[in-house]
Design a protein around this motif. Structure first.
Motif, PDB file in Angstrom:
ATOM      1  N   TYR A 115       0.830  -1.212   0.000  1.00 16.08           N
ATOM      2  CA  TYR A 115       0.000   0.000   0.000  1.00 16.08           C
ATOM      3  C   TYR A 115       0.863   1.260   0.000  1.00 16.08           C
ATOM      4  CZ  TYR A 115      -3.288   3.528   1.723  1.00 16.08           C
ATOM      5  OH  TYR A 115      -4.042   4.667   1.880  1.00 16.08           O
ATOM      6  N   VAL A 116       1.804   1.339   0.936  1.00 12.57           N
ATOM      7  CA  VAL A 116       2.561   2.579   1.072  1.00 12.57           C
ATOM      8  C   VAL A 116       3.513   2.792  -0.098  1.00 12.57           C
ATOM      9  CG1 VAL A 116       2.330   2.592   3.578  1.00 12.57           C
ATOM     10  CG2 VAL A 116       4.335   1.527   2.565  1.00 12.57           C
ATOM     11  N   LEU A 117       3.979   1.714  -0.722  1.00 11.96           N
ATOM     12  CA  LEU A 117       4.850   1.881  -1.882  1.00 11.96           C
ATOM     13  C   LEU A 117       4.052   2.275  -3.126  1.00 11.96           C
ATOM     14  CD1 LEU A 117       7.358  -1.044  -1.308  1.00 11.96           C
ATOM     15  CD2 LEU A 117       7.834   1.399  -1.163  1.00 11.96           C
ATOM     16  N   GLY A 118       2.863   1.720  -3.290  1.00 13.50           N
ATOM     17  CA  GLY A 118       1.997   2.189  -4.371  1.00 13.50           C
ATOM     18  C   GLY A 118       1.647   3.654  -4.170  1.00 13.50           C
TER      19      GLY A 118
ATOM     20  N   LEU B  51      10.718   5.413 -10.194  1.00 17.66           N
ATOM     21  CA  LEU B  51      10.767   5.718  -8.763  1.00 17.66           C
ATOM     22  C   LEU B  51      10.107   4.620  -7.941  1.00 17.66           C
ATOM     23  CD1 LEU B  51      11.477   7.696  -6.492  1.00 17.66           C
ATOM     24  CD2 LEU B  51       9.262   8.806  -6.884  1.00 17.66           C
ATOM     25  N   THR B  52       8.949   4.148  -8.399  1.00 16.87           N
ATOM     26  CA  THR B  52       8.265   3.074  -7.680  1.00 16.87           C
ATOM     27  C   THR B  52       9.104   1.803  -7.661  1.00 16.87           C
ATOM     28  OG1 THR B  52       6.131   3.985  -8.375  1.00 16.87           O
ATOM     29  CG2 THR B  52       6.136   1.725  -7.557  1.00 16.87           C
ATOM     30  N   ALA B  53       9.692   1.459  -8.798  1.00 20.47           N
ATOM     31  CA  ALA B  53      10.549   0.266  -8.875  1.00 20.47           C
ATOM     32  C   ALA B  53      11.746   0.402  -7.947  1.00 20.47           C
ATOM     33  CB  ALA B  53      11.007   0.043 -10.312  1.00 20.47           C
ATOM     34  N   ALA B  54      12.334   1.593  -7.875  1.00 23.15           N
ATOM     35  CA  ALA B  54      13.482   1.814  -6.994  1.00 23.15           C
ATOM     36  C   ALA B  54      13.086   1.602  -5.539  1.00 23.15           C
ATOM     37  CB  ALA B  54      14.039   3.224  -7.193  1.00 23.15           C
ATOM     38  N   MET B  55      11.959   2.155  -5.129  1.00 24.89           N
ATOM     39  CA  MET B  55      11.526   2.013  -3.744  1.00 24.89           C
ATOM     40  C   MET B  55      11.188   0.558  -3.419  1.00 24.89           C
ATOM     41  SD  MET B  55       9.427   5.473  -2.765  1.00 24.89           S
ATOM     42  CE  MET B  55       8.088   5.202  -3.911  1.00 24.89           C
ATOM     43  N   LEU B  56      10.510  -0.119  -4.340  1.00 20.70           N
ATOM     44  CA  LEU B  56      10.201  -1.538  -4.130  1.00 20.70           C
ATOM     45  C   LEU B  56      11.471  -2.359  -3.951  1.00 20.70           C
ATOM     46  CD1 LEU B  56       7.337  -2.052  -6.734  1.00 20.70           C
ATOM     47  CD2 LEU B  56       7.137  -2.425  -4.275  1.00 20.70           C
ATOM     48  N   LEU B  57      12.469  -2.096  -4.787  1.00 17.26           N
ATOM     49  CA  LEU B  57      13.708  -2.858  -4.720  1.00 17.26           C
ATOM     50  C   LEU B  57      14.471  -2.569  -3.436  1.00 17.26           C
ATOM     51  CD1 LEU B  57      15.265  -4.929  -6.317  1.00 17.26           C
ATOM     52  CD2 LEU B  57      16.433  -3.089  -7.541  1.00 17.26           C
TER      53      LEU B  57
ATOM     54  N   GLY C 150      18.726  -0.873  -6.714  1.00 17.94           N
ATOM     55  CA  GLY C 150      17.851   0.198  -6.254  1.00 17.94           C
ATOM     56  C   GLY C 150      18.487   1.562  -6.402  1.00 17.94           C
ATOM     57  N   LEU C 151      19.776   1.658  -6.059  1.00 19.99           N
ATOM     58  CA  LEU C 151      20.486   2.930  -6.182  1.00 19.99           C
ATOM     59  C   LEU C 151      20.659   3.333  -7.644  1.00 19.99           C
ATOM     60  CD1 LEU C 151      23.193   2.454  -3.403  1.00 19.99           C
ATOM     61  CD2 LEU C 151      21.079   3.791  -3.279  1.00 19.99           C
ATOM     62  N   LEU C 152      20.897   2.332  -8.513  1.00 20.58           N
ATOM     63  CA  LEU C 152      20.995   2.635  -9.946  1.00 20.58           C
ATOM     64  C   LEU C 152      19.677   3.160 -10.500  1.00 20.58           C
ATOM     65  CD1 LEU C 152      23.168  -0.337 -11.305  1.00 20.58           C
ATOM     66  CD2 LEU C 152      23.761   2.103 -11.287  1.00 20.58           C
TER      67      LEU C 152
ATOM     68  N   LEU D 195      17.474   4.820  -8.787  1.00 19.07           N
ATOM     69  CA  LEU D 195      17.341   6.198  -8.314  1.00 19.07           C
ATOM     70  C   LEU D 195      18.179   7.148  -9.168  1.00 19.07           C
ATOM     71  CD1 LEU D 195      17.388   5.857  -4.420  1.00 19.07           C
ATOM     72  CD2 LEU D 195      15.436   6.414  -5.889  1.00 19.07           C
ATOM     73  N   THR D 196      19.385   6.685  -9.556  1.00 17.60           N
ATOM     74  CA  THR D 196      20.229   7.494 -10.441  1.00 17.60           C
ATOM     75  C   THR D 196      19.554   7.689 -11.795  1.00 17.60           C
ATOM     76  OG1 THR D 196      22.212   6.636  -9.344  1.00 17.60           O
ATOM     77  CG2 THR D 196      22.506   7.665 -11.515  1.00 17.60           C
ATOM     78  N   ALA D 197      18.958   6.605 -12.304  1.00 18.70           N
ATOM     79  CA  ALA D 197      18.242   6.701 -13.581  1.00 18.70           C
ATOM     80  C   ALA D 197      17.065   7.662 -13.462  1.00 18.70           C
ATOM     81  CB  ALA D 197      17.755   5.312 -14.008  1.00 18.70           C
ATOM     82  N   PHE D 198      16.409   7.643 -12.318  1.00 16.56           N
ATOM     83  CA  PHE D 198      15.291   8.557 -12.099  1.00 16.56           C
ATOM     84  C   PHE D 198      15.741  10.019 -12.191  1.00 16.56           C
ATOM     85  CE2 PHE D 198      12.910  11.135  -8.963  1.00 16.56           C
ATOM     86  CZ  PHE D 198      11.665  11.118  -9.567  1.00 16.56           C
ATOM     87  N   VAL D 199      16.870  10.313 -11.568  1.00 19.61           N
ATOM     88  CA  VAL D 199      17.405  11.688 -11.616  1.00 19.61           C
ATOM     89  C   VAL D 199      17.696  12.086 -13.059  1.00 19.61           C
ATOM     90  CG1 VAL D 199      19.340  13.170 -10.951  1.00 19.61           C
ATOM     91  CG2 VAL D 199      18.301  11.636  -9.263  1.00 19.61           C
ATOM     92  N   GLN D 200      18.301  11.167 -13.833  1.00 21.18           N
ATOM     93  CA  GLN D 200      18.632  11.469 -15.227  1.00 21.18           C
ATOM     94  C   GLN D 200      17.363  11.696 -16.058  1.00 21.18           C
ATOM     95  OE1 GLN D 200      21.718  12.084 -16.290  1.00 21.18           O
ATOM     96  NE2 GLN D 200      22.314  11.737 -14.147  1.00 21.18           N
ATOM     97  N   VAL D 201      16.334  10.879 -15.810  1.00 26.33           N
ATOM     98  CA  VAL D 201      15.061  11.054 -16.527  1.00 26.33           C
ATOM     99  C   VAL D 201      14.464  12.412 -16.195  1.00 26.33           C
ATOM    100  CG1 VAL D 201      12.666  10.250 -16.646  1.00 26.33           C
ATOM    101  CG2 VAL D 201      14.532   8.598 -16.779  1.00 26.33           C
ATOM    102  N   GLU D 202      14.529  12.797 -14.931  1.00 30.38           N
ATOM    103  CA  GLU D 202      13.951  14.081 -14.531  1.00 30.38           C
ATOM    104  C   GLU D 202      14.701  15.253 -15.152  1.00 30.38           C
ATOM    105  OE1 GLU D 202      10.910  13.916 -12.568  1.00 30.38           O
ATOM    106  OE2 GLU D 202      11.465  12.085 -13.621  1.00 30.38           O
ATOM    107  N   ARG D 203      16.025  15.117 -15.291  1.00 32.06           N
ATOM    108  CA  ARG D 203      16.809  16.193 -15.892  1.00 32.06           C
ATOM    109  C   ARG D 203      16.483  16.386 -17.359  1.00 32.06           C
ATOM    110  NH1 ARG D 203      22.850  15.027 -13.321  1.00 32.06           N
ATOM    111  NH2 ARG D 203      22.498  16.100 -11.307  1.00 32.06           N
ATOM    112  N   ARG D 204      16.165  15.304 -18.057  1.00 30.85           N
ATOM    113  CA  ARG D 204      15.948  15.373 -19.499  1.00 30.85           C
ATOM    114  C   ARG D 204      14.480  15.545 -19.887  1.00 30.85           C
ATOM    115  NH1 ARG D 204      19.953  10.293 -21.078  1.00 30.85           N
ATOM    116  NH2 ARG D 204      21.893  11.245 -20.320  1.00 30.85           N
ATOM    117  N   SER D 205      13.579  15.280 -18.957  1.00 31.53           N
ATOM    118  CA  SER D 205      12.158  15.337 -19.285  1.00 31.53           C
ATOM    119  C   SER D 205      11.699  16.780 -19.467  1.00 31.53           C
ATOM    120  CB  SER D 205      11.340  14.682 -18.164  1.00 31.53           C
ATOM    121  OG  SER D 205       9.962  14.862 -18.399  1.00 31.53           O
TER     122      SER D 205
END
Length: 465
Positions: free
Chosen positions: A60-63, A217-223, A246-248, A250-260
């Motif tokens: 629940y909390v991760l969703g 982001l959800t996948a990172a938190m789940l992992l 999980g850390l990778l 999160l890094t990918a998430f940051v890169q996606v946010e920078r380019r989006s």
């Protein structure tokens, strides 16, 4: 929505709107905490292990946490009222389906989707408050009432959960359906309608949604949560691999946010130091509380053999925050400032967890009572002021984003605190007093970290709101 001509007072309609929004956050809070008392009964009927059991809450909390940022973005662009009403309906449906589950995986899936619904509904509700009530005393009052009701739902849910579970644990899922069914028509009538042309007139890139960012982001938190939960049962190499994964992510998430062109999180908002401190505090505060709740319920029901009703009644005093949050906390905030009140809340939490450490087979309820009272006080002191600290000074068009970031922190903190406690307990062959005392160090350390992290800066913040 016009609230009032007087800067410090709310009109009757403003109170009615606030009541609907408080009902939704009460529903969200009570949904999580009712589950805590029901977990032993769910385990007994569905045959779940301790590690599997924590996923009933963590799913629940991760969703919730994984999609709340997208929910905040959707509220800003598609309309706060529309998102609130639509996802309250989804919440109602899947909460009911959870009560019909006959297998553990069915329950976990239903809980995940219910969490996703809460992830869209809650930031919409909070941003309705922060955009409908002017910044200052009026918004502070509304937020403190809102946070007080949320905290009350979180704590009183354990009492209600005990009462319902003594009948049948499935009523823990059906009761939120009843409350949501009452809130839905009230929301349709009372919530303010927004100008539908604002999003349509915005540049096309501003109307995009960063779905890949939400999924990563959800996948990172789940992992990361799975890494913590499985750590006692798998080789260290596997733990390191999943942690790195999980850390990778999160890094990918940051890169996606920078380019989006329309990022889920505008990374520049993280330069807002009060917002970052508030979110760190949110992770530590709620993570420690949820972890402690898990420990207390297992201790009372599985080691002391108390009934669900006795457990709920024993934890009822945690609901003192429902009285203190809208009465004592506003006075303290006006007198000492947001930062110092948050600091006081963490200090009280440290004392509460420390007092519970010598738990044993013959611990009387009177010996446990100070911990429960202090935790209710700690939540009243910290929860509302953290909400204020995370949203003050943020532009109106990013209030949904700021609300989503804060809610993500609350939910990820819940999952992480619960996972850490479950991992410690799983390291023992069976549930024992020693194992529970060891697991209790998790919330204690989290509260100490919150105190240490906030002390240097928060103690210097004397500004009043």
């Amino acid at each position: 929505m016009s609230t009032t001509n007087a800067p410090d007072r709310l009109t009757g309609r403003a109170w009615a709107v606030l009541l609907v929004l408080c009902g939704a956050i009460f529903l969200e809070g009570i949904d999580i905490s009712m589950m805590g008392v029901a977990l032993p009964s769910i385990r007994a009927e569905l045959g779940l292990t301790t590690s599997e059991l924590q996923w009933v809450v963590s799913a629940y909390v991760l969703g919730y946490g994984g999609f709340v940022l997208l929910g905040g973005r959707a509220a800003d662009l598609l309309g706060r009222r529309r998102m609130f009403v639509g996802w309250l309906t989804v919440f109602l449906v899947f909460s009911g389906l959870g009560g019909l589950a006959t297998e553990g995986w069915m329950l976990i899936v239903a809980r995940f989707i219910t969490g996703v619904a809460a992830g869209f509904m809650t930031p919409a509700g909070l941003s309705i408050i922060t955009t409908s009530y002017p910044e200052g005393r009026q918004r502070t009052k509304a937020l403190l009432v809102y946070a007080g009701i949320a905290a009350a739902g979180f704590s009183l849910g354990m009492v209600v959960g005990g009462l319902l579970t003594s009948i049948d644990w499935r009523w823990v899922f059906f009761a939120p359906v009843v409350l949501a069914a009452v809130l839905l028509p009230a929301a349709l009538v009372l919530l303010p309608r927004e100008d539908s042309t604002s999003a349509e007139d915005a540049p096309r890139t501003a109307r995009r949604f960063d779905v890949p960012g939400a999924l990563i982001l959800t996948a990172a938190m789940l992992l990361l949560v799975a890494t913590v939960v499985r750590a006692p049962d798998v080789p260290k190499g596997q733990t390191l691999i999943t942690l790195a994964g999980g850390l990778l992510l999160l890094t990918a998430f940051v890169q996606v946010e920078r380019r989006s062109p329309a990022p889920l999180i505008r990374l520049g908002i993280l330069r807002n130091a009060p917002l970052v401190r508030a979110n760190l505090g949110a992770i530590l505060l709620v993570g420690s509380f949820v972890g402690f709740q898990f420990i207390a319920v297992l201790y009372l029901q599985e080691l002391r053999h108390w009934s669900e009703l006795e457990t709920g009644l024993a934890l009822m005093v945690l609901g003192i925050d429902a009285v203190l949050a809208p009465t004592l906390t506003p006075w303290l905030v006006n007198r000492f400032g947001v930062g110092r009140v948050i600091l006081g809340g963490f200090a009280v939490a440290v004392a509460a967890y420390a007092l519970f450490l010598p738990l044993g087979a013959d611990r009387t309820y009177l010996a446990m009572l100070p911990t429960f009272l202090l935790l209710g006080l700690a939540f009243a002191l910290a929860y509302g002021p953290l909400t204020i600290a995370a949203t003050n000074g943020v532009a109106e068009e990013e209030q949904g984003l700021a609300s989503g970031v804060l809610t993500t922190s609350f939910q990820f903190g819940s999952a992480l605190g619960l996972a850490a406690v479950a991992a410690v307990l799983a390291a023992f062959d069976e549930l024992t007093h020693t194992g529970l005392r060891t697991a209790l160090l998790v919330p204690l350390v989290a509260a100490v970290l919150g105190l240490l992290a906030g002390a240097p800066e928060l103690a210097r913040r004397t500004a009043r709101v």
